[in-house]
Motif scaffolding. Sequence first.
Motif, short mmCIF file in Angstrom:
data_model
loop_
_atom_site.label_atom_id
_atom_site.label_comp_id
_atom_site.label_asym_id
_atom_site.label_seq_id
_atom_site.Cartn_x
_atom_site.Cartn_y
_atom_site.Cartn_z
N TRP A 77 42.15 53.86 78.83
CA TRP A 77 42.28 54.51 77.52
C TRP A 77 42.61 55.98 77.70
CZ3 TRP A 77 40.29 58.44 74.58
CH2 TRP A 77 40.50 58.36 73.21
N LEU A 78 41.88 56.63 78.60
CA LEU A 78 42.11 58.05 78.86
C LEU A 78 43.49 58.29 79.47
CD1 LEU A 78 38.58 58.96 80.17
CD2 LEU A 78 39.66 59.93 78.13
N GLN A 79 43.86 57.48 80.45
CA GLN A 79 45.15 57.67 81.11
C GLN A 79 46.31 57.50 80.15
OE1 GLN A 79 44.57 55.00 84.48
NE2 GLN A 79 44.72 56.77 85.83
N SER A 80 46.14 56.69 79.13
CA SER A 80 47.21 56.51 78.15
C SER A 80 47.39 57.75 77.27
CB SER A 80 46.95 55.28 77.28
OG SER A 80 45.88 55.51 76.39
N ARG A 81 46.42 58.66 77.31
CA ARG A 81 46.46 59.87 76.48
C ARG A 81 46.56 61.17 77.26
NH1 ARG A 81 44.31 55.72 74.31
NH2 ARG A 81 44.36 55.36 72.07
N ILE A 82 46.29 61.10 78.58
CA ILE A 82 46.33 62.31 79.41
C ILE A 82 47.19 62.00 80.62
CG2 ILE A 82 44.98 64.06 80.62
CD1 ILE A 82 42.49 62.86 79.29
N SER A 83 48.36 62.55 80.66
CA SER A 83 49.26 62.24 81.78
C SER A 83 48.97 63.07 83.02
CB SER A 83 50.71 62.44 81.35
OG SER A 83 50.90 63.78 80.95
N ASN A 84 48.32 64.20 82.87
CA ASN A 84 48.16 65.11 84.00
C ASN A 84 46.74 65.15 84.57
OD1 ASN A 84 47.02 66.35 81.79
ND2 ASN A 84 47.83 68.37 82.22
N ALA A 85 45.95 64.12 84.34
CA ALA A 85 44.55 64.14 84.79
C ALA A 85 44.33 63.23 85.98
CB ALA A 85 43.63 63.72 83.65
N ASN A 86 43.36 63.58 86.77
CA ASN A 86 42.86 62.70 87.82
C ASN A 86 41.59 62.09 87.27
OD1 ASN A 86 44.79 63.59 89.75
ND2 ASN A 86 43.62 65.47 89.95
N ILE A 87 41.62 60.81 86.95
CA ILE A 87 40.47 60.17 86.32
C ILE A 87 39.79 59.29 87.35
CG2 ILE A 87 39.71 58.64 84.49
CD1 ILE A 87 42.21 59.55 82.93
N VAL A 88 38.49 59.47 87.49
CA VAL A 88 37.70 58.71 88.43
C VAL A 88 36.76 57.80 87.66
CG1 VAL A 88 36.04 58.87 90.32
CG2 VAL A 88 37.78 60.65 90.03
N THR A 89 36.71 56.55 88.03
CA THR A 89 35.81 55.61 87.37
C THR A 89 34.49 55.54 88.12
OG1 THR A 89 37.68 54.29 86.64
CG2 THR A 89 35.54 53.21 86.66
N VAL A 90 33.41 55.56 87.40
CA VAL A 90 32.07 55.37 88.00
C VAL A 90 31.54 54.02 87.55
CG1 VAL A 90 31.57 57.83 88.14
CG2 VAL A 90 30.90 56.58 86.12
N ALA A 91 30.52 53.55 88.23
CA ALA A 91 29.91 52.26 87.89
C ALA A 91 29.33 52.31 86.49
CB ALA A 91 28.82 51.91 88.91
N GLU A 92 29.39 51.18 85.80
CA GLU A 92 28.77 51.10 84.48
C GLU A 92 27.28 51.31 84.60
OE1 GLU A 92 29.54 48.72 81.18
OE2 GLU A 92 31.43 48.01 82.01
N LEU A 93 26.73 52.02 83.64
CA LEU A 93 25.30 52.33 83.64
C LEU A 93 24.53 51.38 82.77
CD1 LEU A 93 25.76 56.15 83.35
CD2 LEU A 93 25.43 54.82 85.42
#
Length: 93
Positions: A77-93
């Motif tokens: 969802w974030l990547q579809s809205r932010i082209s210049n970000a490095n997004i890291v996924t963490v484990a679900e809490l």
Amino acid sequence: SMNNMFYYMYGLRELDIRNFETPKLTTMNYMFAYSFYLSSIRMDKASFENVTSSSLSFYSLPSGVSIVTRDDTTKEWLQSRISNANIVTVAEL
């Protein structure tokens, strides 16, 4: 609504909102817009599946901003809205 929550916070460098739980969030227009110097955002518990309006939420974020998020769905969802970000996924809490 989280419209304009961090809007024009140009002095903000890092933002830790890892405890924000957002299952009822529907609007977040301009949420981080014009946060020119923001280099990292932690939003480990945030989810955006109910967001219906997010106009310019990430407008003018610096290139390479690092975002820590909860899962692959939120990452996409974030990547579809932010082209210049490095997004890291963490484990679900």
